[in-house]
Design a protein around this motif. Sequence first.
Motif, PDB file in Angstrom:
ATOM      1  N   ASP A  35       0.698  -1.462  -0.284  1.00  0.00           N
ATOM      2  CA  ASP A  35      -0.041  -0.492   0.237  1.00  0.00           C
ATOM      3  C   ASP A  35       0.937   0.967   0.522  1.00  0.00           C
ATOM      4  O   ASP A  35       0.567   2.312  -1.036  1.00  0.00           O
ATOM      5  CB  ASP A  35      -1.126   0.319   1.072  1.00  0.00           C
ATOM      6  CG  ASP A  35      -2.271  -0.246   0.984  1.00  0.00           C
ATOM      7  OD1 ASP A  35      -2.382  -1.450  -0.287  1.00  0.00           O
ATOM      8  OD2 ASP A  35      -2.641  -1.637   2.114  1.00  0.00           O
ATOM      9  N   ASN A  85       1.899   1.728  -3.654  1.00  0.00           N
ATOM     10  CA  ASN A  85       1.289   2.188  -4.614  1.00  0.00           C
ATOM     11  C   ASN A  85       0.717   3.656  -4.443  1.00  0.00           C
ATOM     12  O   ASN A  85       0.200   3.844  -5.422  1.00  0.00           O
ATOM     13  CB  ASN A  85       0.322   0.520  -4.495  1.00  0.00           C
ATOM     14  CG  ASN A  85       0.592  -0.235  -5.564  1.00  0.00           C
ATOM     15  OD1 ASN A  85       1.011  -0.530  -5.479  1.00  0.00           O
ATOM     16  ND2 ASN A  85      -0.650  -1.551  -4.687  1.00  0.00           N
ATOM     17  N   HIS A  92       0.786   6.713  -7.607  1.00  0.00           N
ATOM     18  CA  HIS A  92      -0.067   7.270  -7.624  1.00  0.00           C
ATOM     19  C   HIS A  92      -0.314   8.841  -7.810  1.00  0.00           C
ATOM     20  O   HIS A  92      -0.570   9.578  -8.427  1.00  0.00           O
ATOM     21  CB  HIS A  92      -1.718   7.111  -6.579  1.00  0.00           C
ATOM     22  CG  HIS A  92      -2.035   5.592  -6.456  1.00  0.00           C
ATOM     23  ND1 HIS A  92      -3.242   5.663  -7.037  1.00  0.00           N
ATOM     24  CD2 HIS A  92      -1.357   4.479  -7.445  1.00  0.00           C
ATOM     25  CE1 HIS A  92      -3.556   4.017  -7.766  1.00  0.00           C
ATOM     26  NE2 HIS A  92      -2.288   3.844  -7.742  1.00  0.00           N
ATOM     27  N   TRP A 150      -2.229   5.474 -14.525  1.00  0.00           N
ATOM     28  CA  TRP A 150      -3.447   4.436 -13.757  1.00  0.00           C
ATOM     29  C   TRP A 150      -3.135   3.151 -13.428  1.00  0.00           C
ATOM     30  O   TRP A 150      -1.145   2.840 -14.128  1.00  0.00           O
ATOM     31  CB  TRP A 150      -4.283   3.974 -15.641  1.00  0.00           C
ATOM     32  CG  TRP A 150      -5.348   3.795 -15.613  1.00  0.00           C
ATOM     33  CD1 TRP A 150      -6.588   3.295 -14.660  1.00  0.00           C
ATOM     34  CD2 TRP A 150      -4.849   2.148 -15.660  1.00  0.00           C
ATOM     35  NE1 TRP A 150      -7.058   2.037 -14.312  1.00  0.00           N
ATOM     36  CE2 TRP A 150      -5.846   1.847 -15.620  1.00  0.00           C
ATOM     37  CE3 TRP A 150      -3.707   1.107 -16.596  1.00  0.00           C
ATOM     38  CZ2 TRP A 150      -6.164   0.138 -15.947  1.00  0.00           C
ATOM     39  CZ3 TRP A 150      -3.883  -0.239 -16.664  1.00  0.00           C
ATOM     40  CH2 TRP A 150      -5.465  -0.682 -16.522  1.00  0.00           C
ATOM     41  N   SER A 204      -6.869  -1.689 -10.068  1.00  0.00           N
ATOM     42  CA  SER A 204      -7.024  -1.819  -8.511  1.00  0.00           C
ATOM     43  C   SER A 204      -6.751  -2.954  -8.159  1.00  0.00           C
ATOM     44  O   SER A 204      -6.419  -3.933  -9.332  1.00  0.00           O
ATOM     45  CB  SER A 204      -8.338  -2.193  -8.247  1.00  0.00           C
ATOM     46  OG  SER A 204      -9.302  -2.767  -8.826  1.00  0.00           O
ATOM     47  N   GLU A 240      -7.687  -5.699  -6.443  1.00  0.00           N
ATOM     48  CA  GLU A 240      -8.872  -6.262  -6.692  1.00  0.00           C
ATOM     49  C   GLU A 240      -9.216  -7.351  -8.262  1.00  0.00           C
ATOM     50  O   GLU A 240      -9.194  -7.914  -8.509  1.00  0.00           O
ATOM     51  CB  GLU A 240     -10.631  -5.938  -5.786  1.00  0.00           C
ATOM     52  CG  GLU A 240      -9.608  -5.784  -4.807  1.00  0.00           C
ATOM     53  CD  GLU A 240      -9.740  -4.444  -4.251  1.00  0.00           C
ATOM     54  OE1 GLU A 240      -9.325  -3.231  -4.850  1.00  0.00           O
ATOM     55  OE2 GLU A 240      -8.846  -4.344  -3.360  1.00  0.00           O
ATOM     56  N   GLN A 241      -8.978  -6.379  -8.951  1.00  0.00           N
ATOM     57  CA  GLN A 241      -9.371  -5.936 -10.013  1.00  0.00           C
ATOM     58  C   GLN A 241      -8.308  -7.140 -10.359  1.00  0.00           C
ATOM     59  O   GLN A 241      -8.179  -7.978 -11.648  1.00  0.00           O
ATOM     60  CB  GLN A 241      -9.537  -4.605 -11.150  1.00  0.00           C
ATOM     61  CG  GLN A 241      -9.881  -5.357 -12.420  1.00  0.00           C
ATOM     62  CD  GLN A 241     -11.235  -5.947 -13.142  1.00  0.00           C
ATOM     63  OE1 GLN A 241     -12.333  -5.162 -12.334  1.00  0.00           O
ATOM     64  NE2 GLN A 241     -11.178  -6.849 -13.696  1.00  0.00           N
ATOM     65  N   SER A 267       1.114  -0.850 -14.742  1.00  0.00           N
ATOM     66  CA  SER A 267       0.280   0.751 -14.429  1.00  0.00           C
ATOM     67  C   SER A 267       1.102   1.312 -16.242  1.00  0.00           C
ATOM     68  O   SER A 267       1.777   0.330 -16.765  1.00  0.00           O
ATOM     69  CB  SER A 267       1.293   1.281 -13.716  1.00  0.00           C
ATOM     70  OG  SER A 267       2.581   1.242 -14.173  1.00  0.00           O
TER      71      SER A 267
END
Length: 157
Positions: A36, A39, A43, A50, A53, A55-56, A76
């Motif tokens: 985290d 990431n 960002h 971009w 996620s 999860e995706q 990314s």
Amino acid sequence: MSEWGMGDFQLAQANITIGRWSFDHPRMRGFTNRIDPVNDLAHRAPGFVWRPSAEQAMADLRALGRDPWREAFNMSVWESVEALWEFTFSGVHLEAVKLSARWFDPETAADVMWWVPAGYRPTVGEGLAKLDLVRANGPTADGFTFRRRFPPPDFLE
């Protein structure tokens, strides 16, 4: 601005490596505790565009018959090779890269970059296919690495 200019293309990247243990194993905490924060830094990094996620990406890996609890896959999109380089080789991310052999078998590590039209969002399947392309053929204009870079397509015409 990129050495080749911004043009109509952005840089997609994907990388993968296999964990020595499942990500829920106590020995992987040093890695999982960094996910985290790294990431979040990505960002906010200059040139970041971009990423899917978590999860995706995990769902897509599962759907493709991969193990998202052992395979660390990242993808990314960035404005330029230079923006990705600055993020990759500095700060917390660089620290994690230097420690990665604790958690991952270096022989399984692979990375790739490729140019996509500005605004395009590649799929996990595309990223895995590009990784396979570089493994099979080495760096080409269709998939390359930091060591052997290629300009965006509008510079090849």
